[in-house]
Design a protein around this motif. Sequence first.
Motif, PDB file in Angstrom:
ATOM      1  N   GLY A  78       0.817  -1.200   0.000  1.00 32.43           N
ATOM      2  CA  GLY A  78       0.000   0.000   0.000  1.00 32.43           C
ATOM      3  C   GLY A  78       0.851   1.249   0.000  1.00 32.43           C
ATOM      4  O   GLY A  78       2.050   1.205  -0.314  1.00 32.43           O
ATOM      5  N   ILE A  79       0.219   2.355   0.345  1.00 32.76           N
ATOM      6  CA  ILE A  79       0.924   3.630   0.441  1.00 32.76           C
ATOM      7  C   ILE A  79       0.605   4.265   1.795  1.00 32.76           C
ATOM      8  O   ILE A  79      -0.430   3.982   2.395  1.00 32.76           O
ATOM      9  CB  ILE A  79       0.567   4.604  -0.702  1.00 32.76           C
ATOM     10  CG1 ILE A  79      -0.935   4.900  -0.715  1.00 32.76           C
ATOM     11  CG2 ILE A  79       1.030   4.082  -2.042  1.00 32.76           C
ATOM     12  CD1 ILE A  79      -1.311   6.027  -1.658  1.00 32.76           C
ATOM     13  N   LYS A  91       0.413   8.107   3.502  1.00 28.50           N
ATOM     14  CA  LYS A  91       0.414   9.530   3.159  1.00 28.50           C
ATOM     15  C   LYS A  91       0.000  10.357   4.364  1.00 28.50           C
ATOM     16  O   LYS A  91      -0.482   9.832   5.368  1.00 28.50           O
ATOM     17  CB  LYS A  91      -0.492   9.794   1.966  1.00 28.50           C
ATOM     18  CG  LYS A  91      -1.921   9.374   2.183  1.00 28.50           C
ATOM     19  CD  LYS A  91      -2.735   9.515   0.911  1.00 28.50           C
ATOM     20  CE  LYS A  91      -4.141   8.992   1.158  1.00 28.50           C
ATOM     21  NZ  LYS A  91      -4.995   9.139   0.008  1.00 28.50           N
ATOM     22  N   THR A 112       8.534   2.353   4.129  1.00 29.01           N
ATOM     23  CA  THR A 112       8.084   2.850   2.839  1.00 29.01           C
ATOM     24  C   THR A 112       9.279   3.377   2.048  1.00 29.01           C
ATOM     25  O   THR A 112      10.272   3.818   2.622  1.00 29.01           O
ATOM     26  CB  THR A 112       7.036   3.974   2.995  1.00 29.01           C
ATOM     27  OG1 THR A 112       7.596   5.035   3.767  1.00 29.01           O
ATOM     28  CG2 THR A 112       5.771   3.458   3.649  1.00 29.01           C
ATOM     29  N   HIS A 114       5.471   4.090  -0.810  1.00 30.60           N
ATOM     30  CA  HIS A 114       4.960   2.746  -1.074  1.00 30.60           C
ATOM     31  C   HIS A 114       5.665   1.716  -0.198  1.00 30.60           C
ATOM     32  O   HIS A 114       6.846   1.861   0.110  1.00 30.60           O
ATOM     33  CB  HIS A 114       5.183   2.369  -2.543  1.00 30.60           C
ATOM     34  CG  HIS A 114       4.377   3.194  -3.484  1.00 30.60           C
ATOM     35  ND1 HIS A 114       4.819   4.398  -3.962  1.00 30.60           N
ATOM     36  CD2 HIS A 114       3.157   2.993  -4.028  1.00 30.60           C
ATOM     37  CE1 HIS A 114       3.911   4.916  -4.766  1.00 30.60           C
ATOM     38  NE2 HIS A 114       2.886   4.084  -4.814  1.00 30.60           N
ATOM     39  N   ARG A 122      -4.026  -5.060   0.243  1.00 36.98           N
ATOM     40  CA  ARG A 122      -3.646  -3.667   0.034  1.00 36.98           C
ATOM     41  C   ARG A 122      -4.305  -2.793   1.096  1.00 36.98           C
ATOM     42  O   ARG A 122      -5.517  -2.834   1.288  1.00 36.98           O
ATOM     43  CB  ARG A 122      -4.061  -3.197  -1.355  1.00 36.98           C
ATOM     44  CG  ARG A 122      -3.609  -1.762  -1.595  1.00 36.98           C
ATOM     45  CD  ARG A 122      -3.595  -1.392  -3.048  1.00 36.98           C
ATOM     46  NE  ARG A 122      -3.128  -0.043  -3.207  1.00 36.98           N
ATOM     47  CZ  ARG A 122      -1.872   0.295  -3.474  1.00 36.98           C
ATOM     48  NH1 ARG A 122      -0.975  -0.644  -3.627  1.00 36.98           N
ATOM     49  NH2 ARG A 122      -1.527   1.553  -3.612  1.00 36.98           N
ATOM     50  N   ASP A 151      -3.971   1.228   2.071  1.00 40.63           N
ATOM     51  CA  ASP A 151      -3.476   2.592   1.930  1.00 40.63           C
ATOM     52  C   ASP A 151      -3.942   3.355   3.158  1.00 40.63           C
ATOM     53  O   ASP A 151      -5.126   3.291   3.512  1.00 40.63           O
ATOM     54  CB  ASP A 151      -4.036   3.242   0.666  1.00 40.63           C
ATOM     55  CG  ASP A 151      -3.555   2.557  -0.610  1.00 40.63           C
ATOM     56  OD1 ASP A 151      -2.514   1.874  -0.568  1.00 40.63           O
ATOM     57  OD2 ASP A 151      -4.234   2.709  -1.640  1.00 40.63           O
TER      58      ASP A 151
END
Length: 102
Positions: free
Chosen positions: A14-15, A17, A43, A48, A80, A82
């Motif tokens: 995932g990411i 942020k 990350t 990512h 996944r 995020d």
Amino acid sequence: IRAGIGPRNHTISGIVKDPSGALIPNAVVAALDGNNRSFSTQTDSNGHYSLRCPDGVDVLIYYALGFRMLRMEHLKHGSRFDVTLAVGGVGVIEVVSFPKSH
């Protein structure tokens, strides 16, 4: 034990942020399984991550300097995730708990 029989592995990715949508590099992503074994990664420069771990992971923890730690519990199977880390100080933890499935 027969050859080829053992814990199955999968990849969680995932990411990470911040609230403005900016990607967070070098955030730590840790996974815990039901036996309190941990698996972790960081990350990349684009926020990512990809983490290979055995089935049975039910907690993910995300943290980065200057942000609140995020702990996601009772995860359903998924690959996944995020996430958005809130800006905050050390020692503040946000917990997201999914209902346990029976």
